[in-house]
Design a protein around this motif. Structure first.
Motif, PDB file in Angstrom:
ATOM      1  N   ALA A   4      -4.175  -4.167  -2.249  1.00 37.33           N
ATOM      2  CA  ALA A   4      -3.872  -4.464  -0.846  1.00 37.33           C
ATOM      3  C   ALA A   4      -2.884  -3.453  -0.287  1.00 37.33           C
ATOM      4  O   ALA A   4      -1.835  -3.201  -0.895  1.00 37.33           O
ATOM      5  N   SER A   5      -3.237  -2.890   0.865  1.00 35.55           N
ATOM      6  CA  SER A   5      -2.357  -1.938   1.533  1.00 35.55           C
ATOM      7  C   SER A   5      -1.150  -2.662   2.102  1.00 35.55           C
ATOM      8  O   SER A   5      -1.270  -3.748   2.671  1.00 35.55           O
ATOM      9  N   GLU A   6       0.008  -2.053   1.963  1.00 32.18           N
ATOM     10  CA  GLU A   6       1.227  -2.582   2.570  1.00 32.18           C
ATOM     11  C   GLU A   6       1.580  -1.688   3.745  1.00 32.18           C
ATOM     12  O   GLU A   6       1.658  -0.479   3.612  1.00 32.18           O
ATOM     13  N   GLY A   7       1.756  -2.251   4.897  1.00 33.06           N
ATOM     14  CA  GLY A   7       2.183  -1.434   6.020  1.00 33.06           C
ATOM     15  C   GLY A   7       1.095  -1.164   7.036  1.00 33.06           C
ATOM     16  O   GLY A   7       0.113  -1.893   7.148  1.00 33.06           O
ATOM     17  N   ASP A   8       1.271  -0.054   7.758  1.00 28.13           N
ATOM     18  CA  ASP A   8       0.482   0.205   8.961  1.00 28.13           C
ATOM     19  C   ASP A   8      -0.644   1.226   8.785  1.00 28.13           C
ATOM     20  O   ASP A   8      -1.093   1.825   9.749  1.00 28.13           O
ATOM     21  N   ARG A   9      -1.113   1.446   7.584  1.00 29.48           N
ATOM     22  CA  ARG A   9      -2.224   2.360   7.318  1.00 29.48           C
ATOM     23  C   ARG A   9      -1.913   3.801   7.735  1.00 29.48           C
ATOM     24  O   ARG A   9      -2.731   4.503   8.302  1.00 29.48           O
ATOM     25  N   ALA A  10      -0.711   4.246   7.444  1.00 31.03           N
ATOM     26  CA  ALA A  10      -0.317   5.627   7.705  1.00 31.03           C
ATOM     27  C   ALA A  10      -1.061   6.552   6.751  1.00 31.03           C
ATOM     28  O   ALA A  10      -1.742   6.104   5.832  1.00 31.03           O
ATOM     29  N   ASP A  14       1.618   2.601   0.723  1.00 31.44           N
ATOM     30  CA  ASP A  14       1.923   1.890  -0.517  1.00 31.44           C
ATOM     31  C   ASP A  14       0.920   0.756  -0.678  1.00 31.44           C
ATOM     32  O   ASP A  14       0.410   0.212   0.306  1.00 31.44           O
ATOM     33  N   TYR A  15       0.653   0.388  -1.930  1.00 28.62           N
ATOM     34  CA  TYR A  15      -0.328  -0.644  -2.239  1.00 28.62           C
ATOM     35  C   TYR A  15       0.222  -1.611  -3.279  1.00 28.62           C
ATOM     36  O   TYR A  15       0.912  -1.207  -4.205  1.00 28.62           O
ATOM     37  N   GLN A  16      -0.092  -2.888  -3.109  1.00 24.97           N
ATOM     38  CA  GLN A  16       0.224  -3.929  -4.080  1.00 24.97           C
ATOM     39  C   GLN A  16      -1.053  -4.242  -4.856  1.00 24.97           C
ATOM     40  O   GLN A  16      -2.127  -4.366  -4.267  1.00 24.97           O
ATOM     41  N   ILE A  17      -0.936  -4.370  -6.171  1.00 23.24           N
ATOM     42  CA  ILE A  17      -2.093  -4.605  -7.035  1.00 23.24           C
ATOM     43  C   ILE A  17      -1.886  -5.887  -7.819  1.00 23.24           C
ATOM     44  O   ILE A  17      -0.815  -6.126  -8.363  1.00 23.24           O
ATOM     45  N   THR A  18      -2.915  -6.709  -7.882  1.00 24.16           N
ATOM     46  CA  THR A  18      -2.940  -7.896  -8.739  1.00 24.16           C
ATOM     47  C   THR A  18      -4.238  -7.853  -9.526  1.00 24.16           C
ATOM     48  O   THR A  18      -5.296  -7.577  -8.965  1.00 24.16           O
ATOM     49  N   ALA A  19      -4.144  -8.091 -10.825  1.00 24.73           N
ATOM     50  CA  ALA A  19      -5.334  -8.075 -11.676  1.00 24.73           C
ATOM     51  C   ALA A  19      -5.343  -9.308 -12.565  1.00 24.73           C
ATOM     52  O   ALA A  19      -4.296  -9.819 -12.953  1.00 24.73           O
ATOM     53  N   ALA A  40       3.323   5.683  -2.137  1.00 21.46           N
ATOM     54  CA  ALA A  40       3.118   6.987  -1.508  1.00 21.46           C
ATOM     55  C   ALA A  40       1.766   7.621  -1.839  1.00 21.46           C
ATOM     56  O   ALA A  40       1.683   8.787  -2.182  1.00 21.46           O
ATOM     57  N   HIS A  41       0.713   6.823  -1.716  1.00 21.18           N
ATOM     58  CA  HIS A  41      -0.641   7.345  -1.949  1.00 21.18           C
ATOM     59  C   HIS A  41      -1.157   8.020  -0.684  1.00 21.18           C
ATOM     60  O   HIS A  41      -1.096   7.461   0.408  1.00 21.18           O
ATOM     61  N   ASP A  42      -1.684   9.223  -0.844  1.00 18.86           N
ATOM     62  CA  ASP A  42      -2.264   9.972   0.275  1.00 18.86           C
ATOM     63  C   ASP A  42      -3.638   9.381   0.593  1.00 18.86           C
ATOM     64  O   ASP A  42      -4.584   9.540  -0.174  1.00 18.86           O
ATOM     65  N   ARG A  43      -3.756   8.707   1.712  1.00 14.12           N
ATOM     66  CA  ARG A  43      -4.989   8.001   2.074  1.00 14.12           C
ATOM     67  C   ARG A  43      -6.139   8.934   2.433  1.00 14.12           C
ATOM     68  O   ARG A  43      -7.271   8.503   2.576  1.00 14.12           O
ATOM     69  N   ARG A  44      -5.866  10.224   2.554  1.00 16.23           N
ATOM     70  CA  ARG A  44      -6.943  11.172   2.853  1.00 16.23           C
ATOM     71  C   ARG A  44      -7.747  11.537   1.609  1.00 16.23           C
ATOM     72  O   ARG A  44      -8.765  12.207   1.697  1.00 16.23           O
TER      73      ARG A  44
END
Length: 75
Positions: A4-10, A14-19, A40-44
């Motif tokens: 799940a993306s955290e924030g405003d889709r810049a 940042d992402y939260q992961i649950t498995a 800090a994942h580059d969404r591009r």
């Protein structure tokens, strides 16, 4: 796994992961779940880059065992 993306889709997010996983008799593991994050994942990048990072982080996470009563260890 839920990512799940955290924030405003810049462009960098940042992402939260649950498995969750079922019991694996071959590996001797019980059913459980874990939480982790990717920062800090580059969404591009392609989605596969995010998936790889998520798998690496969840593999390092502290797994919490679930009690599986009466269902053969399946969740």
């Amino acid at each position: 796994m839920c990512i799940a993306s955290e924030g405003d889709r810049a462009d960098v997010s940042d992402y939260q992961i649950t498995a969750m996983e079922s019991a694996n008799p071959l590996a001797g593991t019980s059913p459980g779940f874990a939480d982790a994050s990717v920062s800090a994942h580059d969404r591009r990048q392609r989605v596969w880059s995010l998936l790889r990072k998520a798998c690496e982080e969840i593999d390092r996470a502290g797994w919490i065992a679930l009690a599986a009563e009466g269902n053969g260890g399946q969740i």
